[in-house]
Every structure is written in C-alpha cells, then in structure tokens.
Motif scaffolding. Structure first.
Motif, PDB file in Angstrom:
ATOM      1  N   THR C 225      -0.488 -24.936   3.266  1.00  0.00           N
ATOM      2  CA  THR C 225      -1.451 -25.617   2.244  1.00  0.00           C
ATOM      3  C   THR C 225      -2.828 -25.873   2.788  1.00  0.00           C
ATOM      4  O   THR C 225      -3.629 -25.325   2.164  1.00  0.00           O
ATOM      5  N   ILE C 226      -2.774 -26.327   3.868  1.00  0.00           N
ATOM      6  CA  ILE C 226      -4.303 -26.546   4.848  1.00  0.00           C
ATOM      7  C   ILE C 226      -4.845 -25.269   4.726  1.00  0.00           C
ATOM      8  O   ILE C 226      -6.048 -25.131   4.288  1.00  0.00           O
ATOM      9  N   TYR C 227      -4.417 -24.217   5.175  1.00  0.00           N
ATOM     10  CA  TYR C 227      -5.011 -22.841   5.547  1.00  0.00           C
ATOM     11  C   TYR C 227      -5.383 -22.364   4.210  1.00  0.00           C
ATOM     12  O   TYR C 227      -6.411 -21.608   4.072  1.00  0.00           O
ATOM     13  N   ASN C 228      -4.325 -22.288   3.375  1.00  0.00           N
ATOM     14  CA  ASN C 228      -4.743 -21.630   2.152  1.00  0.00           C
ATOM     15  C   ASN C 228      -5.579 -22.136   0.919  1.00  0.00           C
ATOM     16  O   ASN C 228      -6.126 -21.667   0.171  1.00  0.00           O
ATOM     17  N   ARG C 229      -5.264 -23.642   0.882  1.00  0.00           N
ATOM     18  CA  ARG C 229      -5.882 -24.136  -0.252  1.00  0.00           C
ATOM     19  C   ARG C 229      -6.772 -25.466   0.608  1.00  0.00           C
ATOM     20  O   ARG C 229      -6.380 -26.676   0.226  1.00  0.00           O
ATOM     21  N   PRO C 230      -7.661 -25.108   1.366  1.00  0.00           N
ATOM     22  CA  PRO C 230      -8.365 -26.511   2.071  1.00  0.00           C
ATOM     23  C   PRO C 230      -9.167 -27.224   0.951  1.00  0.00           C
ATOM     24  O   PRO C 230      -9.844 -26.510   0.006  1.00  0.00           O
ATOM     25  N   ALA C 270      -7.532 -20.362  -9.619  1.00  0.00           N
ATOM     26  CA  ALA C 270      -6.965 -21.462  -9.941  1.00  0.00           C
ATOM     27  C   ALA C 270      -7.970 -22.751  -9.838  1.00  0.00           C
ATOM     28  O   ALA C 270      -7.961 -23.181  -8.745  1.00  0.00           O
ATOM     29  N   PHE C 271      -8.654 -23.203 -10.984  1.00  0.00           N
ATOM     30  CA  PHE C 271      -9.589 -24.290 -10.602  1.00  0.00           C
ATOM     31  C   PHE C 271      -8.952 -25.495 -10.455  1.00  0.00           C
ATOM     32  O   PHE C 271      -7.834 -25.663 -11.190  1.00  0.00           O
ATOM     33  N   ASP C 272      -9.367 -26.528  -9.812  1.00  0.00           N
ATOM     34  CA  ASP C 272      -9.078 -27.748  -9.808  1.00  0.00           C
ATOM     35  C   ASP C 272      -8.777 -28.647 -11.033  1.00  0.00           C
ATOM     36  O   ASP C 272      -9.540 -28.040 -11.815  1.00  0.00           O
ATOM     37  N   ARG C 352      -7.042 -15.734  -3.918  1.00  0.00           N
ATOM     38  CA  ARG C 352      -6.755 -16.169  -2.601  1.00  0.00           C
ATOM     39  C   ARG C 352      -8.089 -16.841  -2.045  1.00  0.00           C
ATOM     40  O   ARG C 352      -7.907 -17.071  -1.018  1.00  0.00           O
ATOM     41  N   ALA C 353      -9.150 -16.680  -2.791  1.00  0.00           N
ATOM     42  CA  ALA C 353     -10.190 -17.446  -2.278  1.00  0.00           C
ATOM     43  C   ALA C 353     -10.298 -18.791  -2.560  1.00  0.00           C
ATOM     44  O   ALA C 353      -9.434 -19.531  -3.083  1.00  0.00           O
ATOM     45  N   SER C 354     -11.362 -19.504  -1.975  1.00  0.00           N
ATOM     46  CA  SER C 354     -11.639 -20.964  -2.341  1.00  0.00           C
ATOM     47  C   SER C 354     -13.160 -21.083  -2.688  1.00  0.00           C
ATOM     48  O   SER C 354     -14.180 -20.357  -2.263  1.00  0.00           O
ATOM     49  N   LEU C 355     -13.259 -21.928  -3.635  1.00  0.00           N
ATOM     50  CA  LEU C 355     -14.836 -22.305  -4.215  1.00  0.00           C
ATOM     51  C   LEU C 355     -14.879 -23.818  -3.738  1.00  0.00           C
ATOM     52  O   LEU C 355     -14.168 -24.634  -4.038  1.00  0.00           O
ATOM     53  N   PHE C 356     -16.211 -23.870  -3.204  1.00  0.00           N
ATOM     54  CA  PHE C 356     -16.622 -25.368  -2.811  1.00  0.00           C
ATOM     55  C   PHE C 356     -18.052 -25.438  -3.711  1.00  0.00           C
ATOM     56  O   PHE C 356     -18.822 -24.780  -3.668  1.00  0.00           O
ATOM     57  N   ASP C 357     -18.044 -26.866  -4.126  1.00  0.00           N
ATOM     58  CA  ASP C 357     -19.252 -27.523  -4.741  1.00  0.00           C
ATOM     59  C   ASP C 357     -20.365 -27.308  -3.648  1.00  0.00           C
ATOM     60  O   ASP C 357     -19.900 -27.756  -2.587  1.00  0.00           O
TER      61      ASP C 357
END
Lengths: 295, 310, 364
Positions: C225-230, C270-272, C352-357
C-alpha cells in the motif's frame, strides 16, 4: 644507465632532511649521546669536573649506602604509590561524577583542572602556607576549640612525604580526571543503553563493563603518572627543600645537589643512571605490550 | 526542561486515574541522587578552590592581621602593599628588586622558546608526516622514547654542550634547552595532526609543482591554526612553569620567575612576610592561569592530545 | 501476517522535546501482537528516538506507552519486557559471548540452570553454539550481530526492538541477515519493532511500515500500500529505487493533468474522498509502471519521446527521456538495446499514478 643520471640518494628529500637536522641532533646528540655520556661517567670518580678515571661500580656502592639516597628512594616509593592509587581513583571518580549529565559540567571541570596550570613551585608554596602549623589548617582547627589537634606534615619528618603528596594530588588529579573523562566519552553510547536494557545497575556497568573497556586509557594514564613521579623535584624544593633534615629528599634532588652543590659529579651521574634504570623498568614492559604486539 | 518539569505533574495527576502514568517520569530536583551528586561535587570544588582563595585573602592582609587571625577569614582591611612589595622590592637574598626582574626574564625566555620550539617541531612533524625519508622514523622513535628519560640524566651533558658553544648561563642557552625538551611532545602533536590531513591535498600540491617549503607555508600552515594554538598553550604554560632548567642553566640575574619566587619565599633571611609571599605566588601563577581561563576547552584538548597520544 | 490477537505495544499522544526542539509530535501507534513493524525514514526523522522512548532509554515529554496492556511510561527499560539490538552491536568487549548473553540474567539473579537453558536455546536458534567461548573481537560483523540478537533473545521478552541492526554490515551480509531476521520472526512470533533507513529492509521485513518525517508518522500501512498508494509526496519519493518520476503541472477539474504540451487523462485515476478542486499539482509515476514500444500503445496514455541517456543496471535498464519538458525515467528489460536519440513510444496507466497537491504535498 650512466652514473651521472642517477640522483644521489643522499640528496633525495634534501629539504626534508635539512629541516629535520634539529630533530636528528636532539635525538642523536642530546638524548642518545647525553644519556650514554652520563652512564659512562657514572663509572668514574669525577668530582668538580668530569674526568674519565674509571672506578668501576664504586659510585653505585657509595650511593646505596648513603642514607640520604635510601631515604630518597623510600620517599619516592611512598610518593609514587600514593600518586598512582589516589590520582587514578580520585581522577576516575571525578570523571564519573562529571559524566552524569550534570549541570555546570564545564564550570566543575574548570575548577578541578586549574591547579594543573600552576607550576609545582606555586603549588608547593601555597600548600606550605596552608600546612603551616602556626597559621594554617592546624592553627585554624585549634582556634575552633580542638586544642590538641595536630596536622603539621611538613614539619614532621615521619609524615612529610604525605604532606607533599597532598599538594601533588591537588595539582595533578585534574589532568587524570580529564583523561578519564575523555575515555568515558569514548565509550559507545549503545553500551550504556544495552546495559540499561539488561538491567545492570550503574556501578556494575562501570565496574564490569566500562572500566575494562578503558584499559588502554588506564595504561596510558599510568605511564603518564609514573613518568611524572620519577621527575618530582620542584614540589619538594618549594615545600620543604628536602627537610626537615633530609626527611623529604627525592632522587631528582639528590642528583641536582650532588652535581651542582656537592661537586661530586660521579655520585650525581650514578644516581641519575639509577633513575634512568627505574624508568626503563617501567617503560620497557609497557612499550612491549603497547607496540610489540601490534607488529 | 524546567518548564516541562513543573507543568507535567499537574497533567499527570489529573490523568493518572484514567490510564496511569503520563508524560515524563516525575523527577524531584532534590532527589537523593542529586543531593549526593551535587553535594560531592560542591565539596570537592570547594577543596580545589580553597588554596586559591587563601592565597588571595592572605595577599590582601597586613602582617599584624595575619599573625592574629586565621588564614580563611577575609581581610578586615584590604591592602595592596604586599603586591607592590612582591613586584618591586622583595628580596631574594641576592638582590632586592622584587619579582619584576624574574617576570621580564621569564617573558624573555618564554616568547622565543615558544616560537623556536613550535617552529622546529611543526617542520619536524610535517617532514615526518609527509616526506618520510629513510631513517626519519628511527629518530622519531628515539625522540619519543627520549621524552621518558629523566631530565637529570641529560642535564650535565647539556651543560657541557652549552659551555662549549658559549651559551651556558645565558637566556639563549635556556631557549635552546626548552626547544630540545619541548620537541618530543610537539613533534608528536604536529605529526599526528598533519597525518590526519587528507593525503590527496598534499599530492595535489606536489602535482602542481609545490616543493617542501611551498607546501608547508602555503597549504599546511593556513590549515593548522588550531593545532598551533594548542601547541602555544602547551608551551607557554610549560615553559613559564619550569623551574629545573631555569635553576640549572641561568645565572641569578637571569633567573626566571619561578626560581626567583622560590628564592623570595624560601630565603632564610629576615622576617617572613607571608602576605608578600602569597602576592608573589599569585603573580607567578597568574600568567598560566590567564592562559588557562582564556583558552578553556583548547587547554583541555592540548593536555589530552599531549597526554593520551603520548 | 501473523494473527493479530490484541495489542502488544500501544503509544498514545507521545511527544518528545529537547528544549525548544520538538523531536516527536503527538504520535500514536498501535502494534499488534506478533506484528513486525518497521519505522522507516531519513536520518533525523525521530525513528530511533521513538524506539528509545519505547525502550525506556529516553524520558517522554507527553503521552503514554503501553506494552502488553501495562502502562510502562515510567518503568525502567529492564522492567518493560523488551529486548533491544543496537546498530553498533554494543557487546561487552571483554566478556565471552556466553557471558555477554548471561550477564543481565546473572545480575537479575536468575537461577543458574535457567540461564544455561536460555543460552542453549538462543545459541541453537541463532546457530552461535561454536562461538560461545569467544570474545566479540574474535567474531565477524554478522556473528556479532547474531550475538546481539541473542542477548535480546535470552531475556525471554515479548517485544524486540531493533535499532538499525544491519547498517554496519556490508551489502551482501545485510541481505543474508535480513532473511535470517525474517525467519527468526516467523519462528518466535514475537512483536518486533525495527528501525531502519533502508527501504529494502523495510519492504522485505515489515508487516506494516511506518514512514516517518519530522517526528510525525506520515503513513502507516502494509508495504505494498505504501509503495503503490503513498499518502504524500515525501513518502512517494522516499520509497522506490529508482525513484518515482515527478512532473509539475496543472490538473483541471477531474479530467486531465497538463504539463507543457502533454495532457494525461485522469478518468481512470481514483481520486481521494476530498476529490479534486483543480490547480497546481505534481504527477508521479514509478519507472516500472511505464510501458514502452508496442506495449505502450495498449495503455490509456501513450506519447512519443526520444531516448536521452541509457543506464544499464544489470538486471534491467533505466532509460531517461523527456515528458512535457521534464526528465522522465522508465525501466526496460536488460536485453533491449537502445541508442541515444532513438525515437520511442512510451505509455502508462494513470490508475497506477499518484497525484499530489503542489502546496500540501498530499495525495489527491
């Protein structure tokens, strides 16, 4: 290859060699040459001036039947034993106290160490004054009502060497404390943590873990104290000038007096050779342990 | 820390019923451990300070007060006369111009001795660390072993050497003696310091064509200020405090301060003036004490370097 | 993961200040019985400090610590039911291995035959029987570390604390001992709390990882989880080698991420719960999630690029290129030979990506 192309090995690093001339002269001429010279002349009957008139071991026989020398040796042994034991014990205890994460550590350390900045002459004169029976500690305690109190080590020939040791310890324990403190600080912090997790009380941690780990520090400190003991001279001169009578004579003073006052160089040389011998007996085993095994 | 200590017990008391201990373990300021620890330290500190205190108060009293009072009581009437007398008119048995003569002699001895001994030893240390030539280590080992030889063994041969070159009894002779006996410890100090500097630096300078003196003066020296300060502290206190060499290698008119102090205090003539003696003692001890208090941690580093590595 | 029946270590509202410096801030952590927790973070993040607090080697400023349901906040380390293994081994150098193992027990007055039994058991588990009469100086680094673990083992405790136990070892030995620690955990089923700055150790050993920064736990989750959804950009950047690609840009209300002339559709992302308000953000994708060549065309997003630098790593190869003007790396099999400047096609699945503010660094 022709000879002219090869530089003379003598001239390689020429600058370094030239720069080292003072060191080479000091080591070769003064330390080795001077020592050999003194040892050689200790077998002569030189009086006012050094003369190569050999008399075998005569000077040594005379030395070991001279009461003044025997007292000097006895004093040195007592002084040495006291210095070794007490400066190690007090030095370590002070270091351990300062190592308790206390406040004002720097202030305390400064106070314990400042006597070390003072010369033996100054130290000796201050303690001569403090131990003066008519004005010093004895006088003050008697003034408080204890009339029979007696504390006059510098005027009592049977305990005078202890009086000198008090001053020596006051002057020198700060140094030992510093060395010990550096040794304590060199112990891995994790060792202390491991001992705490193991539930080992602090005094046991010191006794069974930390002190054995500080063996090299103790040995070095021992050598430093020991080489200081043999040299003791100024302190005695300042405090008692060897008195009362000859009760506080020490070998270094014996050597000086015979060389420069009694005009009996041969005795002085023999006595100083004995001092050298005592140092060799201390240093050689240590050097062997310290450096011999490493190679 | 102290704020946390006072604030925590209140919170702890309030929340203790719910789930037990909270926050820092309460520590009383006057726990038995602390009383023992600081009590011991204060007693010992008082013991160490006592001689200094007695010296100062005695030097500020008049002789009548000393004869009547006790050495620990502060002076009823402060007088600086003993200090003036110790400095300018106290008698040594040979002359009566006080410690000032010894003070200036000591300055004339200490300054050149410190400079010369450090100059020689720093170059030695540099040569030993970076330009090892054949045989260098042999002499170095002799030097270090020599540091343990009692001075008494070498005193007389040096008298002869100095007499031969006509420097016996002169200040220059004593300067040479101090340089000789300061050499082992200082050389060791500098050698260890220069050895701890990165070798690449030295190699890079050589590739750039700098020679023995060029590297020393332009690369090593600017980087070695701390060790020079340590060496200066070590030498100033050591040479100023010397007694043996002073008494052996100088004449009465060139005696350093320590020798003169001893002659003033321990001279048998006349009435003992303890206040003058103590003033003289403080005056003699003042220079190393000032060095000590100013240099602080560097002093400790100096003696530690000198002692532990030796 | 082992059965989590009850809590082993519970940390409640723990804070630690050194003067004005806050090292740990209102920290909460529950460790289940038999769980292997790794505290991971860069140096100075407070992970070792937290471990020392649990061990009782540091006094806390605020909060409580429970071990096995007992409030141990004010207890001495020896009474907490913990054993600890240190980075520097902290073996007592002048004692034999056997004495090292038994010293604490002897001081505590444990009966002799009981000591002997425990040492025999620990020595067997750790396979250090032949070393018992040696002194630590005569042991290799790996052997020393085993003895250090043994010292914790003989204490017969519920909780093991490891403070960077493998950091002083070389890479090969580190990998070996890592496996051994994992086996040890499986055998003993003890609670273990393990501090490291090495992400591989964390990923391989942990049931759950607590990633720490600035005295605060950033994320506490299973390794995958930490690796894929930081949860934030710090965690994303700290884990993974080669590191995740980060691209600065803009997200326009729930539709696409734009940077330079590149637009990445986000309909699969998948947005939070907080959702997406639009605005500046950072797009992150791990190099191994990027497809290349033919495979790229099957991806929801694909684009043309040119090879800039090729870094062969042995097992695979890292290729650097540009995406929307930003440096961008991806992994290919080692067999692929690519030339500098060669035009290629790359693509990936934005799921599979991550979006950060951009401002808070939090996952969107």
């Amino acid at each position: 290859m022709s000879k002219s192309e090869r530089p003379n090995p003598l001239f390689r690093n020429l600058n370094a060699k030239v720069a080292s001339i003072p060191m080479i002269l000091t080591a070769g001429v003064v330390f080795v040459g001077g020592t050999l010279w003194t040892v050689l002349y200790s077998f002569t009957n030189s009086k006012l001036l050094p003369r190569l008139n050999f008399v075998g071991l005569d000077q040594y026989y005379r030395l070991w039947v001279t009461p003044r020398w025997l007292i000097s040796i006895e004093n040195l042994l007592i002084y040495g034993a006291i210095s070794l034991v007490f400066s190690l014990v007090i030095g370590f205890l002070l270091a351990a106290l300062l190592d308790q994460k206390i406040r004002f550590e720097d202030t305390f350390r400064t106070i314990f160490l400042y006597p070390f900045a003072l010369s033996f002459i100054v130290t000796g004169l201050v303690w001569q004054w403090l131990l003066n029976p008519d004005f010093g500690i004895q006088h003050v305690v008697r003034g408080l009502g204890w009339d029979s109190f007696s504390f006059d080590p510098l005027y009592n020939s049977s305990i005078v060497i202890y009086g000198i040791s008090i001053a020596a310890l006051w002057q020198g324990t700060g140094l030992i404390m510093c060395l010990m403190l550096a040794g304590l600080r060199g112990i891995d912090e994790d060792i202390w943590k491991a001992a705490r997790v193991d539930g080992i009380p602090m005094w046991k941690t010191y006794l069974f873990i930390v002190i054995p780990m500080m063996r090299p520090v103790f040995i070095t400190t021992l050598v430093i104290i020991a080489s200081g003991i043999v040299k003791v001279y100024d302190l005695v001169v300042a405090q008692t000038s060897g008195g009362p009578g000859i009760a506080s004579e020490v070998p270094a003073k014996y050597v000086y007096d015979y060389m420069f006052f009694a005009q009996n160089l041969g005795q002085g040389f023999a006595a100083s050779t004995m001092m050298l011998l005592s140092v060799v007996i201390v240093i050689v085993p240590w050097a062997y342990l310290e450096f011999g095994r490493r190679k | 820390m102290s704020m946390a200590n006072t604030a925590a017990p209140a919170i702890a008391a309030a929340s203790q019923d719910i789930a037990g201990p909270y926050g820092p373990k309460p520590r009383r300021m006057f726990s038995r451990r602390n009383i023992f620890l600081y009590g011991t330290l204060f007693v010992i500190a008082a013991y160490y300070l006592l001689p200094l205190y007695v010296m100062v108060v005695t030097s500020l009293k008049g002789m009548p007060e000393i004869r009547l009072g006790n050495i620990f009581s502060p002076p009823l009437e402060i007088t600086f006369e003993p200090w003036v007398k110790a400095w300018s008119t106290a008698c040594t048995g040979l002359n009566c111009d006080g410690l000032s003569r010894g003070f200036w002699n000591s300055v004339r001895i200490t300054v050149p001795s410190v400079l010369l001994s450090i100059a020689i030893a720093s170059v030695n240390g540099y040569a030993l660390a970076n330009w090892r030539f054949k045989g260098a280590d042999t002499f170095f080992i002799i030097l270090i072993v020599g540091a343990f030889i009692p001075y008494q063994v070498m005193i007389y041969p040096i008298v002869i050497i100095l007499r031969e070159i006509g420097l016996y009894g002169s200040l220059s002779g004593l300067v040479i003696v101090h340089s000789i006996f300061g050499m082992p410890i200082l050389t060791l100090l500098f050698r260890n310091y220069f050895s701890s500097m990165p070798e690449e630096l030295f190699r890079a300078a050589r590739v750039d064509g700098a020679g023995f003196w060029g590297i020393f003066l332009r690369i090593m020296l600017p980087m070695s200020l701390p060790i020079f300060v340590v060496a200066i502290i070590l030498q100033v206190t050591g040479i100023w405090n010397d007694f043996l060499f002073g008494v052996v290698y100088t004449r009465p008119d060139t005696y350093p301060m320590t020798v003169q102090l001893n002659n003033i205090v321990n001279s048998v003539q006349g009435v003992k003036e303890y206040n003058v003696n103590m003033a003289a003692t403080i005056l003699t001890g003042l220079v190393p004490l000032i060095v000590y208090f100013i240099s602080g941690k560097l002093f400790v580093r100096g003696i530690a370097a000198g002692a532990v590595k030796g | 993961m082992t059965a989590a029946n009850g809590t082993s270590v519970s940390i409640q509202d723990l804070s630690l200040n050194f003067g004005a410096v806050t090292v740990l801030e209102t920290l909460n952590l529950d460790v289940a019985n038999g769980e292997f927790i790794v505290l991971l973070g860069p140096s100075g993040c407070g992970k070792s400090t937290l471990l020392n607090c649990i061990a009782g080697l540091l006094d806390v400023s605020e909060g409580r610590i429970f071990i096995k349901g007992k409030n141990v906040t004010w207890e001495e380390p020896k009474d907490r039911g913990i054993g600890m293994v240190f980075q520097s081994y902290a073996l007592y150098p002048q004692m034999t291995v056997e004495k090292n193992l038994s010293f604490g027990l002897r001081v505590a007055g444990t009966p002799k035959d009981e000591i002997a039994k425990r040492i025999a058991r620990a020595a067997e588990i750790l396979q250090i029987e032949p070393l018992l009469q040696r002194k630590p100086a005569a042991l290799s680094g790996g052997q020393r570390q085993r003895v250090a673990i043994g010292r914790a083992l003989v204490r017969d405790v519920d909780v093991f604390l490891f403070d960077e136990p493998l950091s002083n070892l070389d890479a090969k030995l580190r990998a070996e001992l890592r496996v051994e620690i994992k086996l040890l955990h499986r055998k003993l089923q003890n609670t273990m709390i393990y501090v490291t700055h090495d992400q591989i150790e964390a990923m391989t050993l942990a049931d759950r990882i607590a990633v720490m920064k600035g005295g605060v736990i950033q994320q506490l989750d299973a390794p995958q989880t930490i690796y894929n959804r930081p949860v934030n950009r710090f965690v994303a950047g700290f884990l993974g080698s080669p590191a995740m690609n980060f691209i600065d840009g803009q997200v326009s209300a729930g539709t696409a991420f734009k940077t330079g002339d590149v637009s990445i559709p986000l309909d699969r992302y998948a947005f939070d719960a907080a959702g997406n308000g639009g605005g500046p953000c950072v797009f992150g994708i791990r190099p191994e999630h990027v497809a290349f060549g033919e495979a790229a065309n099957t991806m929801p997003f694909a684009t043309d690029a040119a090879v800039e630098i090729v870094e062969p790593m042995g097992s695979d190869t890292l290729v650097w290129t540009k995406l929307g003007g930003h440096n961008f790396s991806f992994r290919v099999e080692a067999e692929k030979t690519l030339r500098n400047g060669e035009p290629i096609r790359i693509g990936f699945d934005p799921a599979r990506a991550s979006l950060f503010d951009s401002q808070s660094g939090n996952r969107m």
